[in-house]
Design an enzyme around this catalytic site. Structure first.
Site, PDB file in Angstrom:
ATOM      1  CB  SER A 124      -0.757  -0.124   1.099  1.00 45.49           C
ATOM      2  OG  SER A 124      -1.652   0.922   1.710  1.00 45.49           O
ATOM      3  CE1 TYR A 149      -3.076  -0.639   5.485  1.00 42.96           C
ATOM      4  CE2 TYR A 149      -3.682  -3.107   5.881  1.00 42.96           C
ATOM      5  CZ  TYR A 149      -3.129  -1.710   5.012  1.00 42.96           C
ATOM      6  OH  TYR A 149      -3.447  -1.776   3.750  1.00 42.96           O
ATOM      7  CE  LYS A 153      -0.945  -4.865   3.299  1.00 40.11           C
ATOM      8  NZ  LYS A 153      -1.423  -5.344   2.227  1.00 40.11           N
TER       9      LYS A 153
HETATM   10  C1  WQD Z   1      -9.740   9.785   1.341  1.00 40.87           C
HETATM   11  C2  WQD Z   1      -9.734  10.914   0.895  1.00 40.87           C
HETATM   12  C3  WQD Z   1     -10.216  11.438   3.874  1.00 40.87           C
HETATM   13  C4  WQD Z   1     -14.067  10.309   4.026  1.00 40.87           C
HETATM   14  C5  WQD Z   1      -7.584   4.526   2.792  1.00 40.87           C
HETATM   15  C6  WQD Z   1      -6.731   3.783   3.531  1.00 40.87           C
HETATM   16  C7  WQD Z   1      -5.511   3.426   3.600  1.00 40.87           C
HETATM   17  C8  WQD Z   1      -4.931   2.671   1.658  1.00 40.87           C
HETATM   18  C9  WQD Z   1      -6.826   3.491   0.863  1.00 40.87           C
HETATM   19  C10 WQD Z   1      -5.260   0.293   2.106  1.00 40.87           C
HETATM   20  C11 WQD Z   1      -9.114  11.657   2.772  1.00 40.87           C
HETATM   21  C12 WQD Z   1     -11.052  12.034   2.568  1.00 40.87           C
HETATM   22  C13 WQD Z   1     -12.954  10.561   3.116  1.00 40.87           C
HETATM   23  C14 WQD Z   1     -15.066  10.821   4.048  1.00 40.87           C
HETATM   24  C15 WQD Z   1     -14.106  12.584   3.487  1.00 40.87           C
HETATM   25  N1  WQD Z   1      -5.887   1.839   2.011  1.00 40.87           N
HETATM   26  N2  WQD Z   1     -12.813  11.430   2.998  1.00 40.87           N
HETATM   27  N3  WQD Z   1     -14.541  12.726   3.933  1.00 40.87           N
HETATM   28  O1  WQD Z   1      -7.461   7.688   4.013  1.00 40.87           O
HETATM   29  O2  WQD Z   1      -6.399   8.412   1.570  1.00 40.87           O
HETATM   30  O3  WQD Z   1      -6.976   5.493   2.688  1.00 40.87           O
HETATM   31  O4  WQD Z   1      -7.179   3.723   1.905  1.00 40.87           O
HETATM   32  O5  WQD Z   1      -4.361  -0.547   2.063  1.00 40.87           O
HETATM   33  O6  WQD Z   1      -4.503   2.177   3.962  1.00 40.87           O
HETATM   34  O7  WQD Z   1      -6.131   4.718   5.090  1.00 40.87           O
HETATM   35  O8  WQD Z   1      -8.559   6.476   1.562  1.00 40.87           O
HETATM   36  O9  WQD Z   1     -11.324   7.021   1.165  1.00 40.87           O
HETATM   37  O10 WQD Z   1     -10.537   7.131   3.582  1.00 40.87           O
HETATM   38  O11 WQD Z   1     -10.188   9.090   2.753  1.00 40.87           O
HETATM   39  O12 WQD Z   1     -13.486  14.431   3.386  1.00 40.87           O
HETATM   40  O13 WQD Z   1     -16.454  10.454   5.094  1.00 40.87           O
HETATM   41  O14 WQD Z   1     -11.171  11.082   1.610  1.00 40.87           O
HETATM   42  O15 WQD Z   1     -10.003  12.810   4.138  1.00 40.87           O
HETATM   43  O16 WQD Z   1      -8.390  12.954   2.451  1.00 40.87           O
HETATM   44  P1  WQD Z   1      -7.318   6.918   2.616  1.00 40.87           P
HETATM   45  P2  WQD Z   1     -10.085   7.499   2.140  1.00 40.87           P
END
Ligand code: WQD
Length: 340
Positions: A124, A149, A153
């Site tokens: 990741s 987590y 990785k």
């Molecule tokens: C994306 C953006 C939030 C929800 C995650 C895991 C990472 C990987 C990919 C496994 C961020 C914003 C989100 C909401 C928002 N997974 N957001 N309101 O955090 O980049 O990565 O998935 O490997 O380990 O952490 O993805 O989709 O959670 O967030 O504003 O209700 O959307 O702040 O900027 P993230 P995400």
């Protein structure tokens, strides 16, 4: 036979379909802790081929050994892991035990095998943390993980890069995903978060479906063009197809080194507001959202430099953000009909 662990999960199921579309026989191992057995029907509906399935927890080394006796495994794609960042902070022991114990049991089988079994590891972009330079290359420094987590990785990659030299002829590729979204064109498989989704796109589609009253944008005071976080959202089928290319690279002995790492992204950053605009464009619906506080642990921006995957792996993404968001919305509308 290709062993796909965690093959009933979001990325795993789409990779099984891509493997089948490329003529590979697949056996899925999954413990159903974060997936549904119905996904097998979805895979069959998508590819026309029903994969073999063994329900198993990879921490059970005896069961795993008998699987390797039963099937002639010629390649492994390893997805099976607990993957919720927040949960890993609450339950670190379970995360290290499951994610690393499973990997070590698989490697024990590779070590016993009469000929080396090529291995593709699901890693990741989390390993980069808040990268100092953008876009992120495979040489961008790894930062100390902010969650157990993410640490599993990083440790998983270290275990693999150490092991590969001790097993003659063993070849490993770690694939560092950015943000996978969307669903297969058949809309028979998709992102099926059990319980409340954490990720942006399923929350967008479930808000639009009326499951949540509104979306909260976690902060718009970041140092970016529109103040919201930037990520590299990649269509899950582009990601799945990259696994087939990587597997063929190791199966055909084309790897330059025993251990290789590739970033898998579009190479384009999109802000939270841009993803919302994409949804509104493809759906014709206005999304109800408000600006809220920043979320702990969010990095400002992360998107991939895809040069290495493009030039060495010979792979690049084919699908746009709008196509990915549209497929996620089609999947949600189908799920809604199903639930009514
Ligand atoms: C994306 C953006 C939030 C929800 C995650 C895991 C990472 C990987 C990919 C496994 C961020 C914003 C989100 C909401 C928002 N997974 N957001 N309101 O955090 O980049 O990565 O998935 O490997 O380990 O952490 O993805 O989709 O959670 O967030 O504003 O209700 O959307 O702040 O900027 P993230 P995400």
């Amino acid at each position: 036979m290709i062993l796909v662990t965690g093959g009933l999960g979001f990325i795993g199921s789409h990779t099984v379909v891509a493997l089948q579309e490329n003529g590979y026989d697949v056996v899925i191992v999954d413990d159903l802790s974060n997936s549904s057995i119905d996904v097998i029907d979805g895979i069959e509906a998508s590819s026309g081929i029903r994969p073999l399935f063994e329900e198993m927890n990879l921490q059970n080394s005896i069961a795993l050994s008998s699987l390797f006796q039963k099937h002639k495994i010629k390649g492994i794609i390893h997805f099976a892991a607990f993957k919720a960042v927040g949960e890993s902070i609450q339950k670190p022991v379970a995360y290290y035990q499951n994610n690393l114990g499973s990997l070590l049991n698989l490697l024990a089988e590779v070590e016993k095998a009469t000929s080396p079994i090529p291995f593709i590891f699901s890693s990741s972009c989390t390993v980069y943390g808040e990268a100092k330079e953008l876009p992120i290359t495979e040489n961008t420094p790894i930062q100390s993980a902010k969650s157990p987590y993410g640490n599993t990785k990083q440790i998983g990659e270290e275990i693999l890069s150490d092991t590969v030299h001790a097993i003659d002829g063993f070849r490993v590729i770690s694939l560092r995903y950015f943000n996978p979204i969307g669903a297969h064109s058949s809309i028979a498989i998709g992102e099926l978060p059990l319980g409340r989704p954490q990720n942006l796109v399923p929350i967008i589609t479930q808000t639009a479906a009326g499951i949540f009253p509104e979306l909260t944008v976690f902060g718009n005071d970041y140092p970016t063009a529109d103040g919201t976080n930037i990520r590299d959202y990649i269509h899950v089928m582009d990601l799945a197809e990259a696994h087939v290319v990587a597997l063929e690279r190791v199966l055909e002995g084309k790897s330059n080194d025993a251990y290789e790492v590739f970033n898998l992204g579009t190479g384009k950053g999109s802000s939270v507001l841009e993803v919302i605009q994409s949804f509104e464009r493809i759906s014709g619906k206005k999304l109800s959202y408000k600006i809220g506080a920043r979320r702990e642990g969010d990095v400002i921006a992360a998107y991939a430099d895809t040069t290495k995957a493009n030039n060495i792996l010979g792979w690049k993404t084919k699908r746009s953000l709008d196509e990915a968001v549209a497929s996620a919305w089609e999947w949600e509308k189908k799920a809604m009909k199903f639930l009514k």
